[in-house]
Write a protein that holds these residues in place. Sequence first.
Motif, PDB file in Angstrom:
ATOM      1  N   UNK A 378       0.811  -1.232   0.000  1.00  0.00           N
ATOM      2  CA  UNK A 378       0.000   0.000   0.000  1.00  0.00           C
ATOM      3  C   UNK A 378       0.836   1.271   0.000  1.00  0.00           C
ATOM      4  N   UNK A 379       2.037   1.239   0.582  1.00  0.00           N
ATOM      5  CA  UNK A 379       2.872   2.443   0.621  1.00  0.00           C
ATOM      6  C   UNK A 379       3.313   2.853  -0.783  1.00  0.00           C
ATOM      7  N   UNK A 380       3.386   1.894  -1.704  1.00  0.00           N
ATOM      8  CA  UNK A 380       3.798   2.193  -3.073  1.00  0.00           C
ATOM      9  C   UNK A 380       2.626   2.651  -3.934  1.00  0.00           C
ATOM     10  N   UNK A 381       1.410   2.542  -3.400  1.00  0.00           N
ATOM     11  CA  UNK A 381       0.219   2.950  -4.155  1.00  0.00           C
ATOM     12  C   UNK A 381      -0.651   3.858  -3.277  1.00  0.00           C
ATOM     13  N   UNK A 382      -0.124   5.059  -2.951  1.00  0.00           N
ATOM     14  CA  UNK A 382      -0.880   5.960  -2.072  1.00  0.00           C
ATOM     15  C   UNK A 382      -2.179   6.418  -2.724  1.00  0.00           C
ATOM     16  N   UNK A 383      -3.203   6.529  -1.902  1.00  0.00           N
ATOM     17  CA  UNK A 383      -4.503   6.978  -2.388  1.00  0.00           C
ATOM     18  C   UNK A 383      -5.232   7.682  -1.255  1.00  0.00           C
ATOM     19  N   UNK A 384      -6.080   8.632  -1.615  1.00  0.00           N
ATOM     20  CA  UNK A 384      -6.830   9.360  -0.585  1.00  0.00           C
ATOM     21  C   UNK A 384      -7.998   8.539  -0.058  1.00  0.00           C
ATOM     22  N   UNK A 385      -8.351   7.482  -0.780  1.00  0.00           N
ATOM     23  CA  UNK A 385      -9.451   6.615  -0.370  1.00  0.00           C
ATOM     24  C   UNK A 385      -8.891   5.325   0.206  1.00  0.00           C
ATOM     25  N   UNK A 386      -9.398   4.917   1.342  1.00  0.00           N
ATOM     26  CA  UNK A 386      -8.941   3.686   1.969  1.00  0.00           C
ATOM     27  C   UNK A 386      -9.494   2.501   1.193  1.00  0.00           C
ATOM     28  N   UNK A 387      -8.594   1.647   0.668  1.00  0.00           N
ATOM     29  CA  UNK A 387      -9.007   0.502  -0.134  1.00  0.00           C
ATOM     30  C   UNK A 387      -9.622  -0.575   0.740  1.00  0.00           C
ATOM     31  N   UNK A 388     -10.290  -1.530   0.093  1.00  0.00           N
ATOM     32  CA  UNK A 388     -10.887  -2.640   0.836  1.00  0.00           C
ATOM     33  C   UNK A 388      -9.808  -3.480   1.512  1.00  0.00           C
ATOM     34  N   UNK A 389      -8.653  -3.597   0.842  1.00  0.00           N
ATOM     35  CA  UNK A 389      -7.543  -4.340   1.449  1.00  0.00           C
ATOM     36  C   UNK A 389      -7.037  -3.655   2.705  1.00  0.00           C
ATOM     37  N   UNK A 390      -6.905  -2.327   2.635  1.00  0.00           N
ATOM     38  CA  UNK A 390      -6.469  -1.579   3.817  1.00  0.00           C
ATOM     39  C   UNK A 390      -7.492  -1.686   4.938  1.00  0.00           C
ATOM     40  N   UNK A 391      -8.771  -1.700   4.560  1.00  0.00           N
ATOM     41  CA  UNK A 391      -9.813  -1.855   5.576  1.00  0.00           C
ATOM     42  C   UNK A 391      -9.704  -3.201   6.283  1.00  0.00           C
ATOM     43  N   UNK A 392      -9.386  -4.246   5.521  1.00  0.00           N
ATOM     44  CA  UNK A 392      -9.226  -5.562   6.154  1.00  0.00           C
ATOM     45  C   UNK A 392      -8.013  -5.569   7.073  1.00  0.00           C
ATOM     46  N   UNK A 393      -6.932  -4.890   6.650  1.00  0.00           N
ATOM     47  CA  UNK A 393      -5.743  -4.819   7.504  1.00  0.00           C
ATOM     48  C   UNK A 393      -6.037  -4.047   8.781  1.00  0.00           C
ATOM     49  N   UNK A 394      -6.811  -2.968   8.661  1.00  0.00           N
ATOM     50  CA  UNK A 394      -7.206  -2.197   9.843  1.00  0.00           C
ATOM     51  C   UNK A 394      -8.055  -3.072  10.773  1.00  0.00           C
ATOM     52  N   UNK A 395      -8.958  -3.853  10.170  1.00  0.00           N
ATOM     53  CA  UNK A 395      -9.807  -4.744  10.973  1.00  0.00           C
ATOM     54  C   UNK A 395      -8.955  -5.737  11.755  1.00  0.00           C
ATOM     55  N   UNK A 396      -7.923  -6.294  11.105  1.00  0.00           N
ATOM     56  CA  UNK A 396      -7.058  -7.247  11.805  1.00  0.00           C
ATOM     57  C   UNK A 396      -6.167  -6.534  12.824  1.00  0.00           C
ATOM     58  N   UNK A 397      -5.835  -5.278  12.559  1.00  0.00           N
ATOM     59  CA  UNK A 397      -5.092  -4.525  13.557  1.00  0.00           C
ATOM     60  C   UNK A 397      -5.948  -4.313  14.809  1.00  0.00           C
ATOM     61  N   UNK A 398      -7.205  -3.969  14.605  1.00  0.00           N
ATOM     62  CA  UNK A 398      -8.106  -3.827  15.749  1.00  0.00           C
ATOM     63  C   UNK A 398      -8.345  -5.171  16.423  1.00  0.00           C
TER      64      UNK A 398
END
Length: 542
Positions: A378-398
């Motif tokens: 994800x660091x190599x593909x910055x975007x202003x919108x949180x992707x579904x993959x990033x959301x899953x990673x956030x979910x696992x972080x929580x």
Amino acid sequence: MARLARVEDRPTPTEVYNWKVYANAIIATWAAVMIGYDSAFIGTSISLASFKSEFDLTNKSTSDFNFISANIVSVYQAGCFFGAFVGYFTGYFLGRKYGLLLSSAIFMVGAGLQCGANSSTGLAIMYTGRIIVGLGIGIASNLAPIYVAEIAPPAIRGRLIGLYELCWQTGGVIGFWINYGVTQHIPPSHKQWFIAFAVQFIPGGMLFFGSFFLIESPRWLVSRDRNAAALTNLAKLRNLPEDAPYVVEEYSEIEAAIAHERSLAGAGFFGPVKTVFASKTLRYRILLGSSLFVWQNGTGINAINYYSPTIFRSIGITGSNTGLLTTGVYGIIKLVGALVWLLYLVDTFGRRGVLLLGSIGGAVSMYYIGAYIAIAKPAEHPTTKVSSGSQSAIAFFYLWTVFYSPTWNGTPWVVGAEMFPQHVRTFTQACQAASNWFWGFIITRFTPQMFTAMGYGVYIFFATLMVVSIPFVYFILPETKQIPLERMEELFEPGMKPWKAHDIVMARVHETRQLRNDAAVKHSPSSTSFAKNQEERIESVR
């Protein structure tokens, strides 16, 4: 409520569970609010644009900024390390009450120095303030858990020590949200970052003024030959008369245990130090308790606490406000987890069980995050919108937070406060606290460089350490739940298997209680001899 039911080691009058013991525990655990706040606010504060602008950090290279931020964070941990040993000195000579008073005074001096830093002074005064704050917190982290363990009735000891953890997380939530609040309502300026540093005076001041009202630990008073004061304080804490059978029995156990320990160690400031290093079993317990903080820091908690903006950027969270908001949610989950641990898990599920659960769930979560970053980058593909993959990673972080907070976050402190005899407890607690701060220093000092060099490997590293901690907990750590402090050494007898020790010792405790109850029935309190012996007992103390 069934979940809040107490499991008692003996028939206990309801007066024992009174407001005084809870009030004293809450006052002492303001120390943990200091720790939690300082652990949380600094990472987001130094990431504020207003802070970077104030201290001319905006144009620094990534490596230079990493070096400076690591220093700001880690000098605090270094101060805590040395403060933990100073806590032994203050705990021995000043006691728990005045030791906590001193720690809060030192803390506020350090907070004042940090607030005095600005563009004219540079960061030197900030570094000094962080070290002094750390010194005060190191002292408090030694004395607060000991004090609470010493005043608590056995059935709620874990719960009261757990208040330390709950207050830690409360301070953390405030620390995580404070910078989100100032960025929303205050434009970038000196005032914006200053507010977060000034809030340190609130928990520091609460502990300082509250310490004047603390009831000194009866156990410490007996260790200093102030027996009459010890009996008076114990009666106050139990809300019973000094000649109440429960008070007399508990006081007798404290006095007998300390007399026995003195016969082995001798009195004096260096007596406990010599005793620990001369005793194979105590050296073993020092290593065991200290190693729990190795595994605690091996979960990655301090990397997350102090560098949460870096953590969330690696997952794909962009924008300072979004990162601060996500960090604030993390703090709330930690607080809820601490509350569940306090009210139910610690005194019901036991110490070993929660640690095993935390390691298993935390490892799975960290492996997922590392795998996602390795694949999606994800660091190599910055975007202003949180992707579904990033959301899953956030979910696992929580999810990792859900597993960590009610397990590894507070349990090592409970075990470390429980498993040592009175005459060495201030020294051993200093060693436990110092271990926590030492490994915290290592993690916080090198985390920015680890993310630069290892990338997703940081998550794999922490996950693997959690896996390795599982056999350590199962095969080496005995369960301490409900074991009276005076009988804790039985868990470490030669040949005792750690995974069976708790059941064996508790069976002995119940057998002893039954014999005592049978003797009490045989020699009823109404008998003249019993009453006379009890009166003589109280008078000898007075």
